[in-house]
Scaffold this active site. Structure first.
Site, PDB file in Angstrom:
ATOM      1  N   TYR A 141       3.281  -0.459   1.129  1.00 15.27           N
ATOM      2  CA  TYR A 141       2.113  -0.152   0.305  1.00 15.27           C
ATOM      3  C   TYR A 141       2.198  -0.847  -1.050  1.00 15.27           C
ATOM      4  O   TYR A 141       1.210  -1.403  -1.546  1.00 15.27           O
ATOM      5  CB  TYR A 141       2.015   1.366   0.112  1.00 15.27           C
ATOM      6  CG  TYR A 141       0.976   1.813  -0.891  1.00 15.27           C
ATOM      7  CD1 TYR A 141      -0.378   1.734  -0.603  1.00 15.27           C
ATOM      8  CD2 TYR A 141       1.356   2.327  -2.135  1.00 15.27           C
ATOM      9  CE1 TYR A 141      -1.337   2.147  -1.516  1.00 15.27           C
ATOM     10  CE2 TYR A 141       0.410   2.746  -3.057  1.00 15.27           C
ATOM     11  CZ  TYR A 141      -0.939   2.650  -2.740  1.00 15.27           C
ATOM     12  OH  TYR A 141      -1.880   3.057  -3.657  1.00 15.27           O
ATOM     13  N   SER A 179      -2.907   7.542 -12.151  1.00 11.70           N
ATOM     14  CA  SER A 179      -3.969   7.172 -11.222  1.00 11.70           C
ATOM     15  C   SER A 179      -4.769   8.393 -10.769  1.00 11.70           C
ATOM     16  O   SER A 179      -4.232   9.494 -10.630  1.00 11.70           O
ATOM     17  CB  SER A 179      -3.359   6.497  -9.982  1.00 11.70           C
ATOM     18  OG  SER A 179      -4.321   6.324  -8.960  1.00 11.70           O
ATOM     19  N   GLN A 238      -6.475   6.823 -15.358  1.00 10.64           N
ATOM     20  CA  GLN A 238      -7.273   5.832 -14.650  1.00 10.64           C
ATOM     21  C   GLN A 238      -8.290   6.505 -13.745  1.00 10.64           C
ATOM     22  O   GLN A 238      -7.965   7.429 -13.005  1.00 10.64           O
ATOM     23  CB  GLN A 238      -6.367   4.925 -13.818  1.00 10.64           C
ATOM     24  CG  GLN A 238      -7.094   3.917 -12.956  1.00 10.64           C
ATOM     25  CD  GLN A 238      -7.335   4.430 -11.545  1.00 10.64           C
ATOM     26  OE1 GLN A 238      -6.696   5.352 -11.072  1.00 10.64           O
ATOM     27  NE2 GLN A 238      -8.305   3.840 -10.866  1.00 10.64           N
ATOM     28  N   TYR A 254     -11.214   6.170 -10.760  1.00 15.49           N
ATOM     29  CA  TYR A 254     -11.987   5.511  -9.722  1.00 15.49           C
ATOM     30  C   TYR A 254     -13.360   6.156  -9.696  1.00 15.49           C
ATOM     31  O   TYR A 254     -13.477   7.381  -9.785  1.00 15.49           O
ATOM     32  CB  TYR A 254     -11.333   5.673  -8.349  1.00 15.49           C
ATOM     33  CG  TYR A 254     -10.146   4.778  -8.113  1.00 15.49           C
ATOM     34  CD1 TYR A 254     -10.244   3.400  -8.278  1.00 15.49           C
ATOM     35  CD2 TYR A 254      -8.927   5.306  -7.706  1.00 15.49           C
ATOM     36  CE1 TYR A 254      -9.149   2.573  -8.060  1.00 15.49           C
ATOM     37  CE2 TYR A 254      -7.830   4.485  -7.474  1.00 15.49           C
ATOM     38  CZ  TYR A 254      -7.950   3.125  -7.651  1.00 15.49           C
ATOM     39  OH  TYR A 254      -6.868   2.311  -7.432  1.00 15.49           O
ATOM     40  N   THR A 265     -11.278   1.615 -13.307  1.00 20.26           N
ATOM     41  CA  THR A 265     -11.036   0.509 -12.388  1.00 20.26           C
ATOM     42  C   THR A 265     -12.352   0.094 -11.743  1.00 20.26           C
ATOM     43  O   THR A 265     -13.034   0.906 -11.120  1.00 20.26           O
ATOM     44  CB  THR A 265     -10.012   0.908 -11.312  1.00 20.26           C
ATOM     45  OG1 THR A 265      -8.750   1.147 -11.949  1.00 20.26           O
ATOM     46  CG2 THR A 265      -9.848  -0.183 -10.273  1.00 20.26           C
ATOM     47  N   ARG A 294      -5.856  -4.216   3.951  1.00 24.61           N
ATOM     48  CA  ARG A 294      -4.425  -4.482   3.789  1.00 24.61           C
ATOM     49  C   ARG A 294      -3.764  -4.213   5.133  1.00 24.61           C
ATOM     50  O   ARG A 294      -3.579  -3.065   5.542  1.00 24.61           O
ATOM     51  CB  ARG A 294      -3.857  -3.602   2.694  1.00 24.61           C
ATOM     52  CG  ARG A 294      -4.604  -3.794   1.359  1.00 24.61           C
ATOM     53  CD  ARG A 294      -4.588  -2.580   0.484  1.00 24.61           C
ATOM     54  NE  ARG A 294      -5.558  -2.713  -0.616  1.00 24.61           N
ATOM     55  CZ  ARG A 294      -5.851  -1.730  -1.454  1.00 24.61           C
ATOM     56  NH1 ARG A 294      -5.270  -0.546  -1.341  1.00 24.61           N
ATOM     57  NH2 ARG A 294      -6.746  -1.922  -2.406  1.00 24.61           N
ATOM     58  N   LYS A 311     -10.728  -2.154 -16.181  1.00 27.81           N
ATOM     59  CA  LYS A 311      -9.690  -2.879 -15.429  1.00 27.81           C
ATOM     60  C   LYS A 311     -10.284  -3.520 -14.180  1.00 27.81           C
ATOM     61  O   LYS A 311     -11.078  -2.901 -13.473  1.00 27.81           O
ATOM     62  CB  LYS A 311      -8.574  -1.902 -15.037  1.00 27.81           C
ATOM     63  CG  LYS A 311      -7.373  -2.533 -14.355  1.00 27.81           C
ATOM     64  CD  LYS A 311      -6.300  -1.472 -14.144  1.00 27.81           C
ATOM     65  CE  LYS A 311      -5.042  -2.044 -13.499  1.00 27.81           C
ATOM     66  NZ  LYS A 311      -5.282  -2.477 -12.105  1.00 27.81           N
ATOM     67  N   HIS A 325      -6.178  -6.611  -9.032  1.00 30.10           N
ATOM     68  CA  HIS A 325      -5.638  -5.451  -8.315  1.00 30.10           C
ATOM     69  C   HIS A 325      -4.338  -5.807  -7.590  1.00 30.10           C
ATOM     70  O   HIS A 325      -4.058  -5.325  -6.499  1.00 30.10           O
ATOM     71  CB  HIS A 325      -6.674  -4.902  -7.319  1.00 30.10           C
ATOM     72  CG  HIS A 325      -6.631  -3.409  -7.174  1.00 30.10           C
ATOM     73  ND1 HIS A 325      -7.444  -2.567  -7.895  1.00 30.10           N
ATOM     74  CD2 HIS A 325      -5.878  -2.596  -6.390  1.00 30.10           C
ATOM     75  CE1 HIS A 325      -7.203  -1.321  -7.558  1.00 30.10           C
ATOM     76  NE2 HIS A 325      -6.252  -1.309  -6.649  1.00 30.10           N
ATOM     77  N   ARG A 329      -4.569  -7.104  -4.017  1.00 29.26           N
ATOM     78  CA  ARG A 329      -4.822  -6.135  -2.944  1.00 29.26           C
ATOM     79  C   ARG A 329      -6.307  -5.980  -2.611  1.00 29.26           C
ATOM     80  O   ARG A 329      -6.663  -5.161  -1.759  1.00 29.26           O
ATOM     81  CB  ARG A 329      -4.238  -4.771  -3.334  1.00 29.26           C
ATOM     82  CG  ARG A 329      -2.724  -4.776  -3.371  1.00 29.26           C
ATOM     83  CD  ARG A 329      -2.152  -3.500  -3.958  1.00 29.26           C
ATOM     84  NE  ARG A 329      -2.507  -2.294  -3.220  1.00 29.26           N
ATOM     85  CZ  ARG A 329      -1.967  -1.937  -2.059  1.00 29.26           C
ATOM     86  NH1 ARG A 329      -1.067  -2.719  -1.476  1.00 29.26           N
ATOM     87  NH2 ARG A 329      -2.318  -0.807  -1.480  1.00 29.26           N
TER      88      ARG A 329
END
Length: 389
Positions: free
Chosen positions: A25, A107, A128, A130, A156, A165, A252, A276, A279
């Site tokens: 990861y 996060s 952070q 999302y 973000t 991924r 970001k 990122h 990613r």
């Protein structure tokens, strides 16, 4: 105790200690991983100018980012599932950052909640965000960050949809790991990690479980998360989030000059030039290659920071010399956390700081504020000459 001389030493210990799915990861990118690789190899294309017969006494790497003091221009980047790299990982990383004197960024997709980290640290950290479709949850999340006295909101922007991924899909990435045969075989060789995880109650996403209706187990969380990242995010919504927060804001995921200008226009205090960690969009340029064009466009309007690809203090110095006001590290401290817990994060910061300090001195400077592009030897084609349509 092993001798740690560089970040690669921590990475070797980390790989032995942490389950494969969590190692993969952290140590992977999307699709072919071209951008993931170039984030680091492009740093190596930049050389340094050695200077001699210069007074190197009384050196300092201290300064400020978004008006906040730091021991060096390095913040710990937000990393999802940090508490799966090591039990209580977010708490341990935050403590190490606080003691060292650099910012820690929690996060949204953390294992330890905002409240967990706030209760176990004494200084404000960054949070952070999302952007989610559930606006009520988003509003409450921001209020929780305010209540925890977070000193900056890091929004973000480059995860409206999730890049593919391959390793995560093959491994069936989840928190906690699913009880499959492959996972049992892998975990049977990771006793130290497993024993520590058994000692903590924090094994699921602490900022979500218990804060969203009908989300109380990994399966319901997975279904909810898969539908929640907001593909309709636009600059009006970003502006609304900045207003809702009302404090220091960092945007970001900026990798384009036009986006950098928009970020400055909506009132961000800083932007992070970032892909990122390779990613998301595979084939995108490395962050360090995009830094100068973005600085040329907005450098006097907003603080410009950089992440993706930093593995050493020399990388930090190169970013600062090119004009960045700050940097973020992710994998470099994750290696330390997975290898040795809080002590490992501290060791990672010590390694980067020593490399930064010594390299700055050998390039003829005693203060980071005096470092400029003149210490670098940058290939003429580094930013590239691209045909635009």
């Amino acid at each position: 105790m092993p001798v740690i001389t560089n970040i690669a030493d921590l990475k070797r210990i980390y790989r032995r200690r942490v389950p494969k799915m969590f190692y993969d990861y952290a140590e992977s990118g999307s699709w072919t991983e071209q951008t993931f690789r170039e984030n680091t190899t492009d740093f190596s294309r930049i050389n340094l100018r050695q200077r001699v017969a210069v007074d190197m006494t009384n050196r300092t790497t201290a300064g400020t980012m978004i008006g906040q003091d730091y021991a060096m221009p390095v913040a710990l980047a937000p990393v999802g599932m940090l508490g799966m790299q090591h039990a209580d990982g977010e708490i341990l990383a935050a403590r190490a950052a606080e003691k060292f004197g650099v910012p820690f960024t929690l996060s949204t997709m953390s294992i330890c909640s905002i409240e967990d980290v706030a209760e176990r640290t004494s200084k404000p950290f960054w949070f952070q965000l999302y952007t989610m479709k559930d606006e009520d949850y988003l509003r409450r999340l921001i209020e929780r960050a305010k209540a925890a006295k977070c000193s900056a909101l890091v929004i973000t922007l480059d995860l409206q949809i999730i890049g593919q991924r391959h390793k995560d899909l093959r491994n069936g990435l989840s928190a906690p790991p699913k009880p499959t045969l492959a996972n049992w075989i892998d975990l049977s060789t990771k006793w130290g990690w497993g024993i520590e995880m058994l000692k903590t109650p924090r094994r699921q996403f602490g900022n979500i479980i218990g804060h969203v209706d009908n989300i109380d187990d990994p399966s319901s969380l997975t279904a909810w998360t898969a539908t929640q990242f907001d593909p309709s995010l636009d600059w009006k919504k970003v502006e609304k989030l900045i207003s809702m927060w009302g404090g220091k804001t960092i945007l970001k995921g900026i990798l384009d000059v036009g986006d950098a200008r928009m970020a400055a226009n909506v009132g961000a205090d800083a932007i992070v030039v970032s892909n990122h960690g390779g990613r998301q969009l595979d084939g995108a340029l490395s962050s360090i290659r995009m830094l100068q064009p973005i600085l040329d466009a907005v450098g006097d309007q907003v603080e410009v920071h950089l992440d993706s690809g930093i593995r050493s203090g020399q990388d930090v110095l190169k970013a600062i010399a090119m004009g960045a006001k700050g940097t973020m590290i992710g994998r470099a401290y994750v290696y330390g956390l997975g290898a040795m817990g809080e002590e490992g994060v501290t060791r990672a910061l010590e390694v980067i700081h020593k490399e930064l300090d010594v390299t700055m001195a050998l390039c003829g400077h005693r203060r980071l504020q005096d470092v400029g592009r003149d210490i670098l030897l940058v290939p003429e084609d580094f930013e590239g000459r691209w045909k635009r349509f």
